[in-house]
Structures are given as structure tokens and as C-alpha cells.
Enzyme design. Structure first.
Site, PDB file in Angstrom:
ATOM      1  N   CYS A 279      32.589  75.551   7.865  1.00 26.83           N
ATOM      2  CA  CYS A 279      31.686  74.392   7.915  1.00 26.83           C
ATOM      3  C   CYS A 279      31.749  73.540   6.663  1.00 26.83           C
ATOM      4  O   CYS A 279      31.610  72.322   6.735  1.00 26.83           O
ATOM      5  CB  CYS A 279      30.253  74.833   8.194  1.00 26.83           C
ATOM      6  SG  CYS A 279      29.476  75.737   6.865  1.00 26.83           S
TER       7      CYS A 279
ATOM      8  N   HIS B  14      24.839  77.020   5.573  1.00 22.45           N
ATOM      9  CA  HIS B  14      25.503  76.035   6.425  1.00 22.45           C
ATOM     10  C   HIS B  14      25.641  74.709   5.686  1.00 22.45           C
ATOM     11  O   HIS B  14      24.921  74.440   4.714  1.00 22.45           O
ATOM     12  CB  HIS B  14      24.703  75.843   7.719  1.00 22.45           C
ATOM     13  CG  HIS B  14      25.429  75.062   8.770  1.00 22.45           C
ATOM     14  ND1 HIS B  14      26.769  75.200   9.015  1.00 22.45           N
ATOM     15  CD2 HIS B  14      24.990  74.115   9.650  1.00 22.45           C
ATOM     16  CE1 HIS B  14      27.126  74.386   9.999  1.00 22.45           C
ATOM     17  NE2 HIS B  14      26.069  73.713  10.388  1.00 22.45           N
TER      18      HIS B  14
ATOM     19  N   ASP C 258      26.436  66.912  12.564  1.00 20.65           N
ATOM     20  CA  ASP C 258      27.058  68.202  12.243  1.00 20.65           C
ATOM     21  C   ASP C 258      28.349  68.327  13.051  1.00 20.65           C
ATOM     22  O   ASP C 258      28.337  68.718  14.219  1.00 20.65           O
ATOM     23  CB  ASP C 258      26.098  69.351  12.582  1.00 20.65           C
ATOM     24  CG  ASP C 258      26.611  70.707  12.108  1.00 20.65           C
ATOM     25  OD1 ASP C 258      27.833  70.837  11.900  1.00 20.65           O
ATOM     26  OD2 ASP C 258      25.790  71.634  11.961  1.00 20.65           O
TER      27      ASP C 258
END
Length: 597
Positions: free
Chosen positions: A157, A199, A214
């Protein structure tokens, strides 16, 4: 930097999407597994920094309406996806891997506005960067710098977020990489968050405001064993409304919630986790609004509100056998009766009522933890009972209109009940009755339900063979269709009177027309050595015979055929008809059994 993972849950399908764990202490990256649990909420490994970006001074209107979501839009700004079709198709076809600069230059050829530039970058990343499963498991092989992510075509991520930020910068768009906590795989309802962020995602500045997205969670999913990535694009995480984004993403810097007032970490931990499918299916609210619920006297209730017809299912401890779900015009209601004490997972699934065959899958939309202190042992449901129970907009859509009983459960003290509907055109009906034990064979169960048609009205007479709980299942098909019957809906029938013991109705043959009617005898089991009166409503018939030890003719009285028949010396009685006076043959339409002598 840590990979992030998202678990996608469908009925019968479990897949994971990713998110990451991010910690920049001493510029070292530590990985933490967090698989995002629902098809709608991917989590992927990413990275977060201790120097969280502050809100730029150029922001003039930083905050959105106060939490909670006002149900007006899933996006934080007006977005017409139809207008993006051409741009999206172009971005997906761009195949530049030699440099990030050349890639952005190619993508911007079809993008005029800042929004279009962000869209092109978003679509390219979501469809060309896959989740780095190897890097997730081995941080020494994890690459997160934009040029490395582009070259390898994969990352965790942090790499997704850094590439997005860098590409936006090259396109002249203000963009920030954010870090924080996310509710991903491994997340347990009601858990607390401590330690480093897990994250990374982005914020972009468009039309005087910051917006959240995202790309990690928008790209795809991994399988349950975490060995294979599958691209599974999720539009929900593009410019998501902040009041929805906070449902699963909690930034280190609360300003980046873009909400006024902001939520505390404790509120984030205690709030319900709604999967993205909850919103993309048009669902509006779930009640109760707390993720942990307690039973009262062995029962707990849940409901979901939506704008239009949506189909639902549920699983409590992995099964739908310990509850009663009813469809409403704008949602559903569910009563559950756990059969064990303790904490149990309750999953609610939904799908569009007009789903195409290829999309005919239920998505998990919300989860609860049900805490049960006592079990209601008196509540039992037949194994054959199908969820949802009772009539609804779905049965109306299939031609069962104006039901006499709108509730899903019918209670009868004497073991008899009657239901009526107005039928749509060209509909043939089939019914079956199933007991809460296996002692009632399906062919026998069918004989305990009698259909009576009067014009476009249908009456279903039910005589229960004994006390207990029964599922009355109703099927239909078009009369003009030679195919099989389709299941439509069912009722739960309950009788506590242990003295109830009704015999089946007479057995009907294929020549028994749907608009014929048995007035008497209704019992399919006739007394021995008795004269039994027959009265049958039939039209278009030349002659009716009742065949026992001897044959008896019935006489016509207007639209009814009447007469008596002796049951002496026989075990069966048959009713036969001759449809045409010129015919010499008779066809069987009814059969009765005679009690043992």
C-alpha cells in the site's frame, strides 16, 4: 512499509484485498498483516510516516458536513461516471513502463481538467499495479519507490500511495500520502488499535477542497491463502465521501478525516464496519447501529434500510437455520435465535434484485457480534424453511398479489389454515409442505395442501398431519411454459396442539383442472362401511362416476356434481369423468383412501 490486505466476502466466496502497515521510524519499514475482510473494503500493505502532512494553507473549505453521512452521495464531489467512459478506456490501454514521467505524459493526452487527470492516474494504477504478495511476506524484497513500483508492476500500500502522489505531482495536482489505521483482515469487531499505523492512502486537492481515495483498495483482492492476487476494481474508493471513508480509514492526523467535528479513535473503534457493497447497493442504514448486540430472552433483531428492492441473506455461525428473515419494500428485518450461548458472528449479505446472471452473487455488507446469555429452546425452524420467509415485493413481482396473510408465521390451534392470493396472468402454482422432522415424505406433504381457484383468486387450504413447525413452500411457472416450477417463497406454520392429526386431501391426477373444486369430502381418508356424500364443482363434463366396490353415478345440479357412494368392501375410491358424451372412455381425476376395517 507494510503491505495491506483486503478480504472480499461473497456468499460462498472468500477473497482478500490488501492494505499495509506503515512506520517510518528511523526510515525503517515494518510490516504488519491486516487483511481487509469484505469484498468492499480492501486493505493493502502500505506505509505511513511520523511527519504526517498538514493541511495546506491553500485549502479554503477544508471540511465536509458533520458526521454521520447525510445519504446524499457516495462521492465527495459530483462525478459523472458515464462521462469518464472514454477516458477510463483510454487510461486502461496506456502501456508505458520506461518512466513515470512518460507514463503521466501519455495519460494526460486525453485529460483536460484536474479531475480528469486524477481519474486517468487512478484508473491506470488500479488496473496495472498488482498487490505484491512476495513483498508482503518478505520486506527485504518490497519495493515502494515510484520508479520501482512502475518497473515491477506491483507493490504494497505504501508503494501504491507513493506512486499516486508522485504521478499527481507530475500532473500539477496537489496530492498527499496519508497514513493511519484501517479495519482490514484480521480486524475483529470492537478491537482497539495501538502502535504504528497499518495503512497508507491519498488525498487530492480538486476544486478548492481535499478529497480522499485509496488506490490499493480500489485495485483488487487476494485469495484466502494469500498466494494469488486478482484484479477486482472497486469504484467506491475513488473520491469517497469522508463520512464513509472514516468508516474504515482513521488517519494519524485527525484533520485528514476532512470532517467537522472529527471522530476520536475510540469512536472509530466502536463504530459499525459497513463494507463498500453496503453503499454501492443503495443500502442506507442498519439497526442497531452498534456492532455488538445482546440477545433478550434468547432473541436479537436486526434490520437494514434501502432505497429499492434488494435481496438479502444471513449467516449466524455459518448457517441461516437459526433465524427468521422477512423482506420489506425498503429493506429487511431479521430475528435470530442462537442455539448456543456465547459470542457469535452474524453476517448480512445482499445483492441487487435485478442482478445479471454473471453478477448473481451475494456480497457481505455488514457484520455483528451477537452475545447470547440464554437460549430459547422452544424456537425451532424446519430444515426446509428457506430465507426470507413470508410474502414480499419479490413474491408480488412473481404474480402473488394481495396476500391474505402478510406476516411470515401462521399460528393454528386446530391444525387448519387457509391463505388466499390474487394471481397474475398465466401462472401455474405448485406447493409442498415440510415438517420439522424427516417423517413427512414430500409426496405426502403435498397432499396436505389443497389448491382452490376461483377466477384470478387462489386459496391454499392446509390441514396439518400433526403438531409442530412446518414450511409451506410455494412455486410457480407460466402455464404456457413447459419448463419446471421455480421456488418463489414460503411460510412458517406452527401448531402446538398435540391432538391434531389431519389426514391428507384426496390425491389429484393431471386431468383435474385447476378451476375444479372439491366441496366434499375434503378428507382423502374416507370412513369404512359408510355412505359418503360427494359434491364436486366441475364444468364441461358429460358424466361423473365414483368407483368403489360398485360404481355410483353423480348427478349434475347446476355447476356441481352430487351423489353418495358406499365405502363397504373397498380400500380405495376413485372419481372418474367422461368429458364428451360421445366418448366411451373415462379418465381418473381423484383418488381417496378408505380406513382399515
Amino acid at each position: 512499509m507494510v503491505p495491506c490486505v483486503h478480504l472480499s466476502q461473497h456468499s460462498g466466496v472468500t477473497q482478500h484485498h490488501f492494505h499495509c502497515k506503515v512506520s517510518f521510524k528511523s526510515f525503517l519499514l515494518r510490516e504488519r498483516t491486516i487483511l481487509q475482510r469484505h469484498s468492499s473494503i480492501p486493505s493493502f500493505p502500505g506505509a505511513a510516516g511520523t511527519n504526517t502532512p498538514s493541511l495546506p494553507k491553500t485549502m479554503t473549505t477544508p471540511f465536509f458536513p458533520a458526521y454521520p453521512w447525510d445519504k446524499s452521495s457516495l462521492k465527495s464531489m459530483p462525478v459523472d461516471l458515464q462521462q469518464f467512459k472514454k477516458l477510463d478506456a483510454y487510461a486502461l490501454e496506456v502501456n508505458v513502463k520506461n518512466s513515470v514521467e512518460e507514463l503521466v505524459k501519455a495519460l494526460l493526452k486525453q485529460a483536460r481538467t484536474d479531475l480528469e487527470k486524477v481519474r486517468a492516474i487512478w484508473m491506470w494504477i488500479c488496473h496495472h499495479i498488482e498487490y505484491d504478495i512476495v513483498g508482503y511476506h518478505n520486506k527485504s524484497q518490497r519495493l515502494c519507490k515510484p520508479r520501482d513500483v512502475l518497473r515491477m508492476g506491483k507493490s504494497v500500500c505504501e508503494g501504491y500511495a507513493e506512486l499516486f502522489e508522485h504521478m499527481c505531482s507530475l500532473a500539477g495536482i496537489q496530492c498527499k500520502k496519508l497514513s493511519g489505521y484501517s479495519k482490514g483482515y484480521g480486524y475483529e469487531t470492537g478491537q482497539t488499535f495501538t502502535g504504528d499505523s497499518d495503512h497508507a492512502w491519498n488525498a487530492v486537492y480538486l476544486e478548492g477542497r481535499w478529497h480522499l481515495l485509496d488506490s490499493t483498495w480500489g485495485s483488487g483482492s487476494v485469495d484466502k491463502s494469500f498466494t494469488k492476487f486478482t484484479y477486482r476494481y472497486n469504484e467506491f474508493y475513488f473520491l469517497t465521501h469522508p463520512a464513509l471513508f472514516i468508516n474504515s480509514h482513521f488517519p494519524d492526523n485527525s484533520n485528514w478525516q476532512l470532517l467537522q467535528p472529527t471522530l476520536t479513535l475510540k469512536e472509530f473503534e466502536n463504530n459499525m464496519l459497513y463494507n463498500s457493497s453496503f453503499y454501492t447497493l443503495g443500502l442506507l442504514a442498519a439497526h442497531p447501529e452498534t456492532p455488538i448486540i445482546q440477545t433478550v430472552n434468547g432473541k436479537a433483531s436486526v434490520s437494514v434500510d434501502c432505497r429499492s428492492g434488494t435481496l438479502f441473506m444471513f449467516k449466524l455461525m455459518g448457517t441461516d437455520k437459526h433465524g427468521l428473515m422477512t423482506l420489506k419494500k425498503h429493506g429487511m428485518k431479521l430475528d435470530i435465535y442462537p442455539q448456543q450461548t456465547g459470542s457469535h458472528k452474524l453476517e448480512i449479505f445482499a445483492k441487487p434484485s435485478k442482478a445479471e446472471a454473471s453478477d448473481d452473487v451475494y456480497n457481505c455488507v455488514v457484520e455483528y457480534v451477537v452475545e447470547c446469555e440464554s437460549v430459547d429452546t422452544a424456537v425451532r425452524f424446519p430444515k426446509a424453511l428457506h430465507q426470507p420467509v413470508g410474502p414480499s415485493w419479490f413474491s408480488e413481482r412473481h404474480g402473488f398479489l394481495r396476500p391474505s396473510h402478510r406476516e411470515p408465521v401462521l399460528h393454528t390451534n386446530d391444525g387448519r389454515c387457509s391463505l388466499t392470493f390474487t394471481l397474475g396472468r398465466d401462472i401455474s402454482v405448485l406447493t409442498s409442505l415440510h415438517a420439522d422432522d424427516s417423517g413427512l415424505a414430500e409426496d405426502i406433504g403435498r397432499q396436505h395442501v389443497l389448491q382452490i381457484h376461483r377466477g384470478n383468486q387462489i386459496e391454499l387450504k392446509v390441514h396439518l398431519p400433526h403438531a409442530g413447525n412446518f414450511a409451506l413452500k410455494i412455486y410457480s411457472k407460466k402455464k404456457s411454459d413447459p419448463g419446471s416450477y421455480d421456488y418463489i417463497f414460503n411460510y412458517l406454520l406452527r401448531c402446538l396442539n398435540t391432538e391434531v392429526k389431519w389426514p391428507p386431501f384426496p390425491q389429484t391426477y393431471s386431468n383435474w383442472q385447476h378451476d375444479y373444486e372439491i366441496l366434499e369430502p375434503l378428507s382423502g381418508l374416507l370412513p369404512a362401511n359408510r355412505n359418503v356424500r360427494f359434491k364436486l364443482k366441475m364444468h364441461g363434463i358429460a358424466q361423473v362416476l365414483v368407483e368403489a366396490e360398485s360404481t355410483h353415478r353423480l348427478t349434475q345440479n347446476r355447476d356441481c356434481w352430487e351423489g353418495t357412494c358406499s365405502t363397504s368392501g373397498c380400500t380405495e375410491v376413485a372419481v372418474m369423468v367422461r368429458e364428451n358424451a360421445n366418448h366411451s372412455y373415462y379418465t381418473h381425476v381423484l383418488k381417496y383412501q378408505v380406513e382399515s376395517q
